[in-house]
Design a protein around this motif. Structure first.
Motif, short mmCIF file in Angstrom:
data_model
loop_
_atom_site.label_atom_id
_atom_site.label_comp_id
_atom_site.label_asym_id
_atom_site.label_seq_id
_atom_site.Cartn_x
_atom_site.Cartn_y
_atom_site.Cartn_z
N ILE A 208 63.09 3.74 -37.10
CA ILE A 208 62.00 4.66 -36.77
C ILE A 208 60.88 3.98 -35.97
N SER A 209 60.73 2.67 -36.14
CA SER A 209 59.62 1.97 -35.48
C SER A 209 59.72 2.06 -33.96
N ARG A 210 60.91 2.36 -33.47
CA ARG A 210 61.09 2.48 -32.04
C ARG A 210 60.25 3.63 -31.48
N THR A 211 60.12 4.71 -32.26
CA THR A 211 59.37 5.88 -31.79
C THR A 211 57.95 5.48 -31.39
N ILE A 212 57.35 4.62 -32.19
CA ILE A 212 55.97 4.19 -31.90
C ILE A 212 55.93 3.44 -30.58
N ARG A 213 56.91 2.57 -30.38
CA ARG A 213 56.93 1.80 -29.12
C ARG A 213 57.13 2.74 -27.92
N VAL A 214 57.97 3.77 -28.14
CA VAL A 214 58.23 4.71 -27.05
C VAL A 214 56.95 5.47 -26.69
N ILE A 215 56.18 5.87 -27.72
CA ILE A 215 54.95 6.61 -27.45
C ILE A 215 53.94 5.72 -26.71
N LEU A 216 53.86 4.45 -27.11
CA LEU A 216 52.94 3.53 -26.41
C LEU A 216 53.38 3.35 -24.96
N ASP A 217 54.69 3.23 -24.76
CA ASP A 217 55.20 3.09 -23.39
C ASP A 217 54.90 4.33 -22.56
N LEU A 218 54.96 5.50 -23.24
CA LEU A 218 54.67 6.75 -22.54
C LEU A 218 53.23 6.74 -22.03
N ILE A 219 52.32 6.25 -22.87
CA ILE A 219 50.91 6.17 -22.45
C ILE A 219 50.80 5.25 -21.22
N THR A 220 51.48 4.11 -21.27
CA THR A 220 51.44 3.18 -20.13
C THR A 220 51.97 3.84 -18.86
N VAL A 221 53.15 4.46 -19.00
CA VAL A 221 53.79 5.06 -17.83
C VAL A 221 52.91 6.14 -17.22
N LYS A 222 52.34 6.98 -18.08
CA LYS A 222 51.49 8.07 -17.60
C LYS A 222 50.23 7.52 -16.93
N PHE A 223 49.66 6.50 -17.55
CA PHE A 223 48.45 5.89 -16.98
C PHE A 223 48.77 5.31 -15.61
N LEU A 224 49.90 4.60 -15.52
CA LEU A 224 50.26 3.99 -14.25
C LEU A 224 50.52 5.05 -13.19
N GLN A 225 51.15 6.15 -13.63
CA GLN A 225 51.43 7.21 -12.65
C GLN A 225 50.13 7.78 -12.10
N SER A 226 49.20 8.07 -13.01
CA SER A 226 48.01 8.80 -12.58
C SER A 226 46.96 7.88 -11.98
N PHE A 227 46.85 6.66 -12.49
CA PHE A 227 45.67 5.87 -12.14
C PHE A 227 45.95 4.48 -11.61
N SER A 228 47.23 4.12 -11.35
CA SER A 228 47.48 2.73 -11.01
C SER A 228 46.80 2.33 -9.71
N THR A 229 46.53 3.29 -8.83
CA THR A 229 45.84 2.91 -7.60
C THR A 229 44.35 3.25 -7.66
N ARG A 230 43.90 3.79 -8.81
CA ARG A 230 42.48 4.16 -8.90
C ARG A 230 42.02 4.15 -10.35
N PRO A 231 42.15 3.01 -11.04
CA PRO A 231 41.81 2.96 -12.46
C PRO A 231 40.37 3.36 -12.77
N ILE A 232 39.46 3.16 -11.85
CA ILE A 232 38.07 3.52 -12.16
C ILE A 232 37.93 5.03 -12.36
N HIS A 233 38.87 5.80 -11.80
CA HIS A 233 38.81 7.24 -12.02
C HIS A 233 39.22 7.62 -13.44
N ALA A 234 39.93 6.73 -14.12
CA ALA A 234 40.27 7.00 -15.53
C ALA A 234 39.11 6.60 -16.44
N PHE A 235 38.56 5.41 -16.20
CA PHE A 235 37.52 4.91 -17.11
C PHE A 235 36.13 5.37 -16.71
N GLY A 236 35.94 5.64 -15.43
CA GLY A 236 34.61 5.96 -14.92
C GLY A 236 33.99 7.23 -15.50
N PRO A 237 34.69 8.37 -15.46
CA PRO A 237 34.06 9.61 -15.93
C PRO A 237 33.55 9.54 -17.38
#
Ligand code: UDP
Ligand code: MG
Length: 319
Positions: A208-237
């Motif tokens: 079951i512990s794999r599920t947690i790792r998958v969810i964390l990876d999902l956060i990474t993947v989504k963050f990279l998709q949306s903000f990898s070229t503009r991280p200040i737009h994620a943290f700035g607002p």
């Protein structure tokens, strides 16, 4: 010329399954009447997996065996498989006979007009509570967050055009996200129902512990998709919002203290205001650090921020 096929199989302590797998796989692949290779990646097994693979490789030149020094995990094994494969179509599957090599023609049929074909274990033969239930939730979550709807991200049996996998770098448990990552840059993705069988030999390497790792990876993947070229737009607002509210409160308290002459030492608002101002600054600074990292990342790897489909007309090589 028929497109060639590479089947990639991460193997970690699967000595009992290998010979059965090899036989079924050979039957399925020989039936295709096209060039193929089988790339086994021994992920640092401690049983006789490596010896069995060496034997197989000696007898069959279509077998490639890559062996890791230690256990680096299924994602790393897949990445190595991609790196050492030569086929036009890359198929990944498990070594434990839970996937069916006879489904390969189905995947190949679908890949004719797609770039990624994902297997869907509609009748999955794994324990309900520890595997199937978390998987239903995870698939819903991944589909919603990534916007790429698949029923079974976790199914290893998938087919890719080689350009797709050769251009994706894998980390963590991220092999399951390849269809989503590929779709974001324009790959045509689909799924087909595939068979699934209970594990006959050996034990599952995950719980079951794999599920947690998958969810964390999902956060990474989504963050990279949306903000990898503009991280200040994620943290700035949120940073600016906190700054704004924090300063408003601080001004109000200053007004109370100096104009109305009230004591503000014990006011909860004072603490909240200080907290918001500090957090806000930190978020903005984090965004700026992110911006620097993003530049280092893209520039050090010569990684452009776009994917070109084709260029028409004359064009020189840029310097
Ligand atoms: N595997 C691997 N390295 C690991 C764990 C697993 O190469 O560290 C391989 C394993 O041998 C199998 C596949 O990945 O071929 C899937 O593993 P498993 O069957 O244990 O996962 P499950 O089917 O239970 O999700
Ligand atoms: Mg399995």
């Amino acid at each position: 010329m028929q497109e060639s096929v590479s089947v990639i199989i991460p193997v970690y302590n699967e000595e009992e399954s290998l010979s059965h797998l090899y036989k079924k796989l050979k039957d399925a692949l020989d039936g295709l009447k096209r060039p193929y290779e089988i790339v086994f990646v021994d992920d640092g097994s401690s049983d006789s997996t490596l010896e069995i693979l060496e034997e197989m490789q000696k007898k069959d030149e279509k077998v490639v065996a890559v062996s890791f020094r230690k256990n680096f995990g299924q994602t790393a094994a897949m990445a190595a498989g991609f790196a050492y494969s030569k086929g036009d179509i890359i198929i990944t599957m498990d070594a434990d006979l839970q996937n069916d090599p006879d489904d390969i023609p189905l995947l190949l049929e679908k890949i004719k007009d797609h770039d990624v074909v994902s297997g869907w274990r509609k009748e999955r033969k794994d324990p309900f509570l520890s595997r199937r239930l978390p998987s239903v939730i995870a698939n819903w979550l991944i589909s919603t967050v990534t916007g790429v709807k698949l029923h079974d991200y976790g199914c290893t049996l998938k087919a890719y055009r080689k350009e797709v996998v050769k251009n994706i770098k894998l980390y963590g448990e991220m092999h399951r996200f390849i269809p989503a990552i590929a779709s974001w840059v324009g790959a045509r993705t689909t799924e087909v129902e595939t068979h699934h069988y209970p594990r006959l030999y050996g034990k599952s390497k995950y719980g079951i512990s794999r599920t947690i790792r998958v969810i964390l990876d999902l956060i990474t993947v989504k963050f990279l998709q949306s903000f990898s070229t503009r991280p200040i737009h994620a943290f700035g607002p949120p940073g600016l919002l906190m700054e704004g509210v924090g300063f408003l409160m601080a001004f109000y308290l200053i007004f109370e203290k100096f104009i109305l002459g009230k004591s503000i030492g014990g006011r909860p608002m004072l603490f909240l205001s200080v907290l918001l101002i500090i957090l806000g600054v930190q978020l903005i600074v984090m965004g700026l650090l992110g911006e620097m990292l993003a530049r280092v990342y893209h520039e050090s790897q010569g990684k452009p921020i776009y994917v070109v489909k084709k260029v028409l007309g004359s064009h020189g090589e840029s310097q």
